[in-house]
Enzyme design. Structure first.
Site, PDB file in Angstrom:
ATOM      1  N   GLU A 102      28.231  58.879  83.802  1.00  0.00           N
ATOM      2  CA  GLU A 102      27.787  59.810  82.750  1.00  0.00           C
ATOM      3  C   GLU A 102      28.860  59.910  81.652  1.00  0.00           C
ATOM      4  OE1 GLU A 102      25.239  63.782  83.168  1.00  0.00           O
ATOM      5  OE2 GLU A 102      27.368  64.238  82.879  1.00  0.00           O
ATOM      6  N   HIS A 192      24.943  79.494  82.675  1.00  0.00           N
ATOM      7  CA  HIS A 192      26.209  79.666  83.390  1.00  0.00           C
ATOM      8  C   HIS A 192      27.428  79.229  82.582  1.00  0.00           C
ATOM      9  CE1 HIS A 192      25.466  75.377  83.933  1.00  0.00           C
ATOM     10  NE2 HIS A 192      26.756  75.248  84.198  1.00  0.00           N
ATOM     11  N   ARG A 194      30.663  78.885  80.345  1.00  0.00           N
ATOM     12  CA  ARG A 194      31.735  79.844  80.071  1.00  0.00           C
ATOM     13  C   ARG A 194      31.651  80.388  78.645  1.00  0.00           C
ATOM     14  NH1 ARG A 194      36.256  79.530  83.726  1.00  0.00           N
ATOM     15  NH2 ARG A 194      35.834  78.032  85.388  1.00  0.00           N
ATOM     16  N   HIS A 225      23.588  81.860  88.842  1.00  0.00           N
ATOM     17  CA  HIS A 225      24.837  81.200  89.229  1.00  0.00           C
ATOM     18  C   HIS A 225      25.748  82.206  89.932  1.00  0.00           C
ATOM     19  CE1 HIS A 225      28.660  79.020  88.722  1.00  0.00           C
ATOM     20  NE2 HIS A 225      27.923  77.946  88.563  1.00  0.00           N
TER      21      HIS A 225
END
Length: 370
Positions: A102, A192, A194, A225
């Site tokens: 990825e 979720h 930050r 989460h």
């Protein structure tokens, strides 16, 4: 990474060793069980409210001993978490080549997503082999001066979905089964990141309250989460709200089945921007930008941002405009054909001299390659 691990373990020409960090202790066992993966090593780094520094240093020091013992020919790491950066750095210190699965995703905003944008950029400077989901990801790396070992595979998350979404599936959670057996359309929500902690997450919650008020025929399922920064906000604003169902994290199969049966998805996740379109589900991205512009170009996602008004506006579009909804449902997913892990394995065998030719890149047959 699970499809790659499983395929490597089945290849007689390769000895593969799986190491997990244990960063999300409660979420890990169902994934390992679902894909039949048995890690040889578990760094067990999990601790409550751990900092990015703790995650990085514990992964770095934990892998040092393992790499000295195993002496692998290559280390594969995935994506953009801090554990991927630490793993790549640990391998570099031992002069072990790194393969980045990825690779090449970019927003070019170092603080969004945070810390993922810098993590994956730094891994690109360390890695010798770059397994890119799309040709745009490859172009990003070439533009940055990365040379050699760049190969377009599609994304392994599409491989995973092909192994987890089953007809006639019965949910382990009776509550989920009851909700999805009902007559109401379901919106799947995850958030979720930050950078969405605090005000942005509060905006998302208030948008959901408005959406469910506007559409009584709609219900929301949010697997929350475990981060205290997420749970505290979400439960304080949405606990006991009608038609908003808050659950704990779901295992990979339950999550994919829920996605397959929902009406559309609201998420700030990267992976869901690829997974949901593979199941024909429109996605509203709860971020100000995305490292997956291919999805925007293909029309499988819309960028909703984190302001309440815009989230509600785009959700109303999906509810009120059947032409828009069907256009997003029918748009071609640009992220793979379910053969990414197979291409990664083929490339590794070729580089090891065990295959005469490399596999075809994803998209090569469609557009004639480069």
């Amino acid at each position: 990474m699970a499809p790659v691990c499983r395929l490597l373990s089945q290849c007689p020409e390769i000895k593969s060793v799986c190491c997990v960090t244990g960063q999300h202790r409660d979420m890990l066992p169902p994934v390992l069980e679902q894909f039949g993966i048995r890690p040889k090593y578990d760094l067990d780094i999990m601790e409550a409210n751990q900092s990015l520094t703790a995650i990085t240093t514990k992964t770095l020091t934990g892998l040092e001993r393992i790499l000295r013992e195993e002496k692998p020919s290559i280390l594969l790491c995935h994506g953009d978490p801090s554990t991927a950066l630490a793993a790549a750095l640990a391998a570099f210190y031992q002069k072990i080549p790194v393969g980045h699965v990825e690779a090449g995703l970019r927003t070019y905003d170092r603080y969004s997503p945070y810390p993922e944008e810098i993590n994956r950029t730094l891994v690109s400077r360390i890695a010798e082999y770059h397994f890119c989901p799309t040709r745009q990801n490859k172009a990003n790396l070439l533009a940055e001066g990365v040379r050699g070992g760049i190969f377009v595979t599609g994304n392994t998350v599409i491989d995973a979905i092909n192994q987890t979404v089953l007809p006639g599936y019965v949910f382990a959670s009776p509550m989920l089964q009851r909700i999805l057996d009902g007559q109401k359309a379901t919106v799947l929500v995850t958030a979720h990141r930050r950078e969405n902690y605090g005000g942005p997450l509060e905006n998302i919650c208030r948008a959901l309250l408005e959406i469910t008020r506007l559409y009584p025929e709609l219900q929301v399922v949010w697997p929350v989460h475990p981060s205290p920064n997420v749970r505290g906000t979400v439960y304080s604003l949405l606990r006991d709200q009608p038609r908003i169902y808050l659950t704990g994290p779901l295992d990979v199969q339950e999550m994919h089945q829920l996605m397959a049966r929902c009406h559309f998805v609201l998420t700030d996740s990267g992976g869901l921007q690829e997974e949901a379109p593979a199941l024909g589900k429109p996605v509203l991205v709860l971020r100000r930008e995305t490292e997956r512009p291919e999805a925007l170009d293909a029309g499988t996602v819309l960028l909703a941002g984190v302001e309440q008004e815009n989230i509600v506006k785009l959700a109303r579009g999906l509810m009120d405009d059947p032409v828009l909804y069907e256009r997003m449902v029918e748009a071609a997913n640009p992220y793979g054909d379910g053969r990414a892990a197979e291409r990664i394995l083929g490339y590794l065998l070729w580089k090891s001299g065990l295959r005469a030719e490399p596999p075809d890149e994803f998209g090569a047959a469609r557009d004639g390659g480069e």
